[in-house]
Design a protein around this motif. Structure first.
Motif, PDB file in Angstrom:
ATOM      1  N   SER A  76       0.849  -1.190   0.000  1.00  0.00           N
ATOM      2  CA  SER A  76       0.000   0.000   0.000  1.00  0.00           C
ATOM      3  C   SER A  76       0.887   1.243   0.000  1.00  0.00           C
ATOM      4  CB  SER A  76      -0.914  -0.005   1.229  1.00  0.00           C
ATOM      5  OG  SER A  76      -1.778  -1.123   1.196  1.00  0.00           O
ATOM      6  N   GLY A  77       0.514   2.219  -0.785  1.00  0.00           N
ATOM      7  CA  GLY A  77       1.308   3.434  -0.898  1.00  0.00           C
ATOM      8  C   GLY A  77       1.382   3.886  -2.348  1.00  0.00           C
ATOM      9  N   THR A  78       2.358   4.703  -2.656  1.00  0.00           N
ATOM     10  CA  THR A  78       2.492   5.234  -4.014  1.00  0.00           C
ATOM     11  C   THR A  78       3.412   4.346  -4.848  1.00  0.00           C
ATOM     12  OG1 THR A  78       4.408   6.603  -3.476  1.00  0.00           O
ATOM     13  CG2 THR A  78       2.226   7.566  -3.091  1.00  0.00           C
ATOM     14  N   VAL A  79       3.438   4.639  -6.143  1.00  0.00           N
ATOM     15  CA  VAL A  79       4.351   3.935  -7.049  1.00  0.00           C
ATOM     16  C   VAL A  79       5.794   4.142  -6.597  1.00  0.00           C
ATOM     17  CG1 VAL A  79       5.250   3.873  -9.396  1.00  0.00           C
ATOM     18  CG2 VAL A  79       2.789   4.094  -9.016  1.00  0.00           C
ATOM     19  N   LEU A  80       6.122   5.393  -6.243  1.00  0.00           N
ATOM     20  CA  LEU A  80       7.486   5.714  -5.828  1.00  0.00           C
ATOM     21  C   LEU A  80       7.867   4.963  -4.552  1.00  0.00           C
ATOM     22  CD1 LEU A  80       9.988   7.383  -6.449  1.00  0.00           C
ATOM     23  CD2 LEU A  80       9.013   9.249  -5.073  1.00  0.00           C
ATOM     24  N   ASP A  81       6.924   4.899  -3.593  1.00  0.00           N
ATOM     25  CA  ASP A  81       7.185   4.154  -2.352  1.00  0.00           C
ATOM     26  C   ASP A  81       7.553   2.707  -2.657  1.00  0.00           C
ATOM     27  OD1 ASP A  81       6.584   6.370  -0.824  1.00  0.00           O
ATOM     28  OD2 ASP A  81       4.486   5.815  -0.556  1.00  0.00           O
ATOM     29  N   ASN A  82       6.807   2.091  -3.561  1.00  0.00           N
ATOM     30  CA  ASN A  82       7.049   0.685  -3.887  1.00  0.00           C
ATOM     31  C   ASN A  82       8.371   0.483  -4.606  1.00  0.00           C
ATOM     32  OD1 ASN A  82       4.734  -1.478  -3.407  1.00  0.00           O
ATOM     33  ND2 ASN A  82       3.768   0.529  -3.653  1.00  0.00           N
TER      34      ASN A  82
ATOM     35  N   ALA B 211      15.594   2.590 -14.105  1.00  0.00           N
ATOM     36  CA  ALA B 211      15.107   1.224 -13.877  1.00  0.00           C
ATOM     37  C   ALA B 211      13.737   1.022 -14.506  1.00  0.00           C
ATOM     38  CB  ALA B 211      15.048   0.949 -12.374  1.00  0.00           C
ATOM     39  N   VAL B 212      12.886   2.036 -14.384  1.00  0.00           N
ATOM     40  CA  VAL B 212      11.542   1.959 -14.978  1.00  0.00           C
ATOM     41  C   VAL B 212      11.643   1.881 -16.498  1.00  0.00           C
ATOM     42  CG1 VAL B 212       9.420   3.278 -15.367  1.00  0.00           C
ATOM     43  CG2 VAL B 212      10.373   3.111 -13.059  1.00  0.00           C
ATOM     44  N   LYS B 213      12.533   2.670 -17.048  1.00  0.00           N
ATOM     45  CA  LYS B 213      12.706   2.678 -18.505  1.00  0.00           C
ATOM     46  C   LYS B 213      13.278   1.346 -19.003  1.00  0.00           C
ATOM     47  CE  LYS B 213      14.858   5.358 -22.229  1.00  0.00           C
ATOM     48  NZ  LYS B 213      15.749   6.502 -22.553  1.00  0.00           N
ATOM     49  N   SER B 214      14.147   0.722 -18.211  1.00  0.00           N
ATOM     50  CA  SER B 214      14.801  -0.516 -18.641  1.00  0.00           C
ATOM     51  C   SER B 214      13.814  -1.662 -18.799  1.00  0.00           C
ATOM     52  CB  SER B 214      15.888  -0.907 -17.640  1.00  0.00           C
ATOM     53  OG  SER B 214      15.323  -1.293 -16.398  1.00  0.00           O
ATOM     54  N   VAL B 215      12.670  -1.593 -18.101  1.00  0.00           N
ATOM     55  CA  VAL B 215      11.663  -2.654 -18.231  1.00  0.00           C
ATOM     56  C   VAL B 215      10.434  -2.150 -18.989  1.00  0.00           C
ATOM     57  CG1 VAL B 215      12.420  -3.878 -16.168  1.00  0.00           C
ATOM     58  CG2 VAL B 215      10.649  -2.125 -15.960  1.00  0.00           C
ATOM     59  N   SER B 216      10.572  -0.998 -19.639  1.00  0.00           N
ATOM     60  CA  SER B 216       9.488  -0.419 -20.453  1.00  0.00           C
ATOM     61  C   SER B 216       8.230  -0.167 -19.639  1.00  0.00           C
ATOM     62  CB  SER B 216       9.167  -1.361 -21.628  1.00  0.00           C
ATOM     63  OG  SER B 216      10.310  -1.595 -22.417  1.00  0.00           O
ATOM     64  N   ALA B 217       8.425   0.315 -18.406  1.00  0.00           N
ATOM     65  CA  ALA B 217       7.276   0.583 -17.543  1.00  0.00           C
ATOM     66  C   ALA B 217       6.926   2.065 -17.481  1.00  0.00           C
ATOM     67  CB  ALA B 217       7.555   0.071 -16.129  1.00  0.00           C
ATOM     68  N   GLU B 218       7.647   2.895 -18.255  1.00  0.00           N
ATOM     69  CA  GLU B 218       7.390   4.330 -18.176  1.00  0.00           C
ATOM     70  C   GLU B 218       5.992   4.688 -18.668  1.00  0.00           C
ATOM     71  OE1 GLU B 218       9.842   3.731 -22.012  1.00  0.00           O
ATOM     72  OE2 GLU B 218       9.587   2.843 -20.023  1.00  0.00           O
ATOM     73  N   ASP B 219       5.459   3.907 -19.624  1.00  0.00           N
ATOM     74  CA  ASP B 219       4.113   4.181 -20.130  1.00  0.00           C
ATOM     75  C   ASP B 219       3.052   3.916 -19.050  1.00  0.00           C
ATOM     76  OD1 ASP B 219       5.165   4.859 -22.557  1.00  0.00           O
ATOM     77  OD2 ASP B 219       4.809   2.896 -23.478  1.00  0.00           O
ATOM     78  N   VAL B 220       3.310   2.913 -18.220  1.00  0.00           N
ATOM     79  CA  VAL B 220       2.374   2.591 -17.130  1.00  0.00           C
ATOM     80  C   VAL B 220       2.261   3.771 -16.183  1.00  0.00           C
ATOM     81  CG1 VAL B 220       1.985   1.099 -15.125  1.00  0.00           C
ATOM     82  CG2 VAL B 220       2.849   0.126 -17.261  1.00  0.00           C
ATOM     83  N   ILE B 221       3.394   4.338 -15.793  1.00  0.00           N
ATOM     84  CA  ILE B 221       3.393   5.455 -14.850  1.00  0.00           C
ATOM     85  C   ILE B 221       2.842   6.715 -15.510  1.00  0.00           C
ATOM     86  CG2 ILE B 221       4.886   6.913 -13.420  1.00  0.00           C
ATOM     87  CD1 ILE B 221       6.721   4.471 -13.116  1.00  0.00           C
ATOM     88  N   ALA B 222       3.121   6.899 -16.799  1.00  0.00           N
ATOM     89  CA  ALA B 222       2.643   8.089 -17.510  1.00  0.00           C
ATOM     90  C   ALA B 222       1.116   8.119 -17.574  1.00  0.00           C
ATOM     91  CB  ALA B 222       3.243   8.135 -18.917  1.00  0.00           C
ATOM     92  N   ARG B 223       0.492   6.945 -17.622  1.00  0.00           N
ATOM     93  CA  ARG B 223      -0.975   6.895 -17.703  1.00  0.00           C
ATOM     94  C   ARG B 223      -1.657   7.207 -16.364  1.00  0.00           C
ATOM     95  NH1 ARG B 223       0.089   2.290 -20.989  1.00  0.00           N
ATOM     96  NH2 ARG B 223      -0.301   0.893 -19.216  1.00  0.00           N
ATOM     97  N   MET B 224      -0.919   7.180 -15.296  1.00  0.00           N
ATOM     98  CA  MET B 224      -1.510   7.433 -13.982  1.00  0.00           C
ATOM     99  C   MET B 224      -1.682   8.919 -13.741  1.00  0.00           C
ATOM    100  SD  MET B 224       0.510   4.616 -11.653  1.00  0.00           S
ATOM    101  CE  MET B 224       0.502   2.884 -12.106  1.00  0.00           C
ATOM    102  N   ASP B 225      -2.713   9.268 -12.993  1.00  0.00           N
ATOM    103  CA  ASP B 225      -3.048  10.681 -12.772  1.00  0.00           C
ATOM    104  C   ASP B 225      -1.909  11.458 -12.126  1.00  0.00           C
ATOM    105  OD1 ASP B 225      -5.510  10.213 -13.836  1.00  0.00           O
ATOM    106  OD2 ASP B 225      -6.511   9.878 -11.909  1.00  0.00           O
ATOM    107  N   LYS B 226      -1.273  10.871 -11.126  1.00  0.00           N
ATOM    108  CA  LYS B 226      -0.233  11.573 -10.380  1.00  0.00           C
ATOM    109  C   LYS B 226       1.162  11.013 -10.648  1.00  0.00           C
ATOM    110  CE  LYS B 226      -3.377  12.793  -6.591  1.00  0.00           C
ATOM    111  NZ  LYS B 226      -3.628  12.699  -5.124  1.00  0.00           N
ATOM    112  N   GLY B 227       1.299  10.213 -11.680  1.00  0.00           N
ATOM    113  CA  GLY B 227       2.605   9.671 -12.020  1.00  0.00           C
ATOM    114  C   GLY B 227       3.178   8.818 -10.909  1.00  0.00           C
ATOM    115  N   TYR B 228       4.413   9.125 -10.515  1.00  0.00           N
ATOM    116  CA  TYR B 228       5.078   8.353  -9.460  1.00  0.00           C
ATOM    117  C   TYR B 228       4.386   8.487  -8.108  1.00  0.00           C
ATOM    118  CZ  TYR B 228       9.076   7.315 -12.469  1.00  0.00           C
ATOM    119  OH  TYR B 228       9.876   6.833 -13.469  1.00  0.00           O
TER     120      TYR B 228
END
Length: 610
Positions: free
Chosen positions: A448-454, A470-487
């Motif tokens: 429980s918490g934010t993306v950044l916390d995890n 690290a996020v870019k290396s696993v192609s997860a930047e699009d996942v975070i970009a779609r979120m309202d508050k990002g990280y």
């Protein structure tokens, strides 16, 4: 000791007080102060009826108000002292309950972090949660409020008996005749209520379980169309709860009526016998009023003592379950000399940690689970050079996960040994090893918490640039970009606000941030969509470069580039080699691969036709 559910016993001397001393001793001064104030408060309650006696005999009977000012001042002073004593002792009881409960929860929670996987395999989440929360709350309440009330009630009873006997032995003995009757009645009803309450708690746990199943399994319930069956099952449990609750209410009502009757009988006896003695001139009216006050006042303390004896008996189970948890020894633990050199999970001595390179060797390893009878691995030998990408395949139950769990030292070999960089893993600390391992599970878990916390759980000291890399290396930047508050977006409980694929990508990024020397992917792509799987496959070669890695594969198409493929059956390696080598020998791997390839081709053709 072994840890198994349902090991509780009831043979605890002094309800296990010796096991609670480590949690009570830090607050000994507060407890002594609370006891002293409770005792003084009880004495004031003994004295107050004497003020009443004095007022009746000296002011009312004589029709004078001489020296009433000093009397009023003394009476008000006694009241102020009683209120202050009761208030301070109640505050201290709150402190003791809160701090002792906190310390017990902290001890049990921290101890859980040191236990091996086998403990959690053998004990359910609900069972462990009850030990950490319910049992500690009940124990903390007993050692705080029960102690405070006990001092007050016992001092009141002793003081009241002494005063009554000193004033008039005959009348005092007649009043005290009520006590054995009240004690017997209290004991009878308390026994019944304990039994009913135990049954109510048991049924309530079933109702809670039904709620949990109904919520977590809502989709399954609808797809199987078993709403009616679930409703009937829940209604049966609810009706049983209703019957037991009504029975408990009946017992409490009868008990209350019995107490009311005993109080009235004691009061009537005092009025009858005391009135006769007063008319004979032996007893003053004020003294008679004191006896009436004491006779009524003793009812509640006697009830409390009987109830407390019952509580002391039942709390034995709580103490035993709590102590059973904190005294449980882990199946996997560091030796004293290893802990002395490398530290433990909470106080590591990182300055003594060696660099881990990732060369791994199994030497004649046999293993069976602590609660199992059959060996999962037998006389297993394997050498994995540093930087090797190892894939492990086989049927369900073949021993694939057991291999990597042994490498990670989540379990200890039953016999044989495992070497990392040429040294037995038991010669180094668990935390040293675990700090060098990145483990991505089939079912990803986010806290429980934010993306950044995890993400920071992988490396609390990581900079924002490192996290983004690290996020870019696993192609997860699009996942975070779609979120309202990002990280700063909240992931929900267990990451439930994200899809399984999104959680898995973030789990990969978190593992990468830890910069592990050993990487483990435990069927990490078996429960995610094709697009996410493709992203992970593209990132995997770069992520694994220079690291020793183990991939437990569900889809064999994902491991064709592995340096070494192990085919495991019944705890033994039956084939080993590269993808091309194993296909060439047309053995078990060949049959597994071709079978899965045909199934996937058929599925793809079916999807295209649709």
């Amino acid at each position: 000791m072994e840890y198994k559910k349902g090991q509780e016993t009831n043979s605890l001397p002094w309800f296990g007080i010796h096991k609670l001393l480590p949690y009570l001793l830090p607050y000994w001064f507060t407890m002594i102060t609370m006891v002293a104030l409770g005792f003084l408060g009880g004495l004031v309650d003994i004295i107050l009826p004497l003020f009443q006696e004095y007022a009746i005999d000296h002011f009312i009977a004589k029709g004078t108000t001489a020296s009433i000012g000093r009397f009023a001042a003394a009476y008000c002073g006694a009241l102020v002292f009683q209120v202050a004593a009761n208030g301070i002792s109640a505050y201290q009881a709150c402190e003791i309950e809160m701090y002792v409960g906190r310390d017990m929860k902290r001890k049990s929670f921290n101890h859980l972090q040191t236990l091996a996987f086998s403990y959690f395999n053998q004990n359910s989440v609900g069972y462990i949660h009850a030990r950490v929360m319910s049992d500690t709350n009940r124990i903390a309440s007993l050692v705080s409020w029960s102690l405070m009330n006990g001092v007050w009630y016992i001092s009141y009873i002793i003081g009241a008996v002494i005063v009554m006997l000193s004033v008039n032995v005959r009348l005092a003995c007649q009043v005290l005749m009520i006590v054995p009757v009240l004690t017997a009645a209290s004991a009878f009803f308390q026994k019944k209520l304990v039994k009913v309450n135990h049954r109510i708690r048991e049924i309530n746990s079933h109702i809670t379980s039904n709620f949990n199943e109904g919520i977590t399994g809502a989709r399954t319930t609808k797809t199987l169309v078993i709403e009616k069956k679930m409703e009937e099952h829940f209604n049966r449990t609810s009706r049983e709860m209703e019957r037991e609750s009504v029975r408990g209410t009946h017992y409490r009502a009868l008990f209350a009526s019995m107490i009311s009757f005993a109080s009235s009988a004691a009061l009537a006896l005092v009025l009858w016998q005391g009135g006769k003695i007063t008319m004979e001139g032996v007893l003053k009216i004020g003294t008679l009023s004191v006896f009436m006050t004491y006779a009524l006042g003793m009812m509640e303390p006697v009830q409390w003592i009987v109830r407390s004896v019952s509580d002391l008996i039942t709390v034995q189970v709580n103490v035993e379950r709590f102590s059973g948890l904190v005294e449980t020894q882990s199946d996997v633990r560091d030796r004293a000399d290893v802990e002395e050199r490398y530290g433990d999970s909470f106080y590591p001595k990182k300055e003594n940690w060696e660099v881990l390179h990732g060369d791994i060797t199994f030497e004649d390893v046999s293993f069976k689970y602590p609660d199992g009878e059959e060996y999962v691995l037998e006389h297993f030998n394997l050498h994995v050079p540093r930087g090797t990408n190892v894939a492990i395949v086989g049927e369900t139950g073949a021993g694939k996960s057991t291999l990597v769990n042994l490498v990670c030292r989540f379990f200890e070999p039953t016999s044989g040994r495992i070497l990392i960089d040429g040294v037995d893993v038991r010669e180094r600390s668990q935390l040293w090893l675990h700090s060098n391992i990145g483990y991505v599970l089939q079912t990803p878990h986010l806290f429980s918490g934010t993306v950044l916390d995890n993400l920071r759980y992988g490396n609390p000291q990581a900079s924002m640039e490192q996290i983004q890399e690290a996020v870019k290396s696993v192609s997860a930047e699009d996942v975070i970009a779609r979120m309202d508050k990002g990280y700063d977006s909240d992931v929900g409980e267990g990451g439930d606000l994200l899809s399984t694929g999104e959680k898995q990508l973030l789990s990969f990024a978190r593992a990468i941030l830890a910069d592990p020397r050993i990487f483990v992917l435990d069927e990490a792509t078996s429960s995610i969509d094709t697009m996410t799987e493709k992203k992970i496959q593209e990132a995997t070669p770069m992520l694994m470069k220079g690291r020793t890695s183990f991939i437990i594969a569900h889809r064999l198409s994902t491991i064709r580039q592995a340096d070494l493929i192990l085919v495991v059956r019944e705890g033994k390696i039956v084939e080993r080699g590269t993808h091309k080598e194993l296909l060439a020998v047309r053995g078990e791997y060949y049959h597994l691969y071709t079978k899965q390839y045909q199934e996937e081709a058929f599925k793809q053709a079916f999807e295209e036709e649709r």
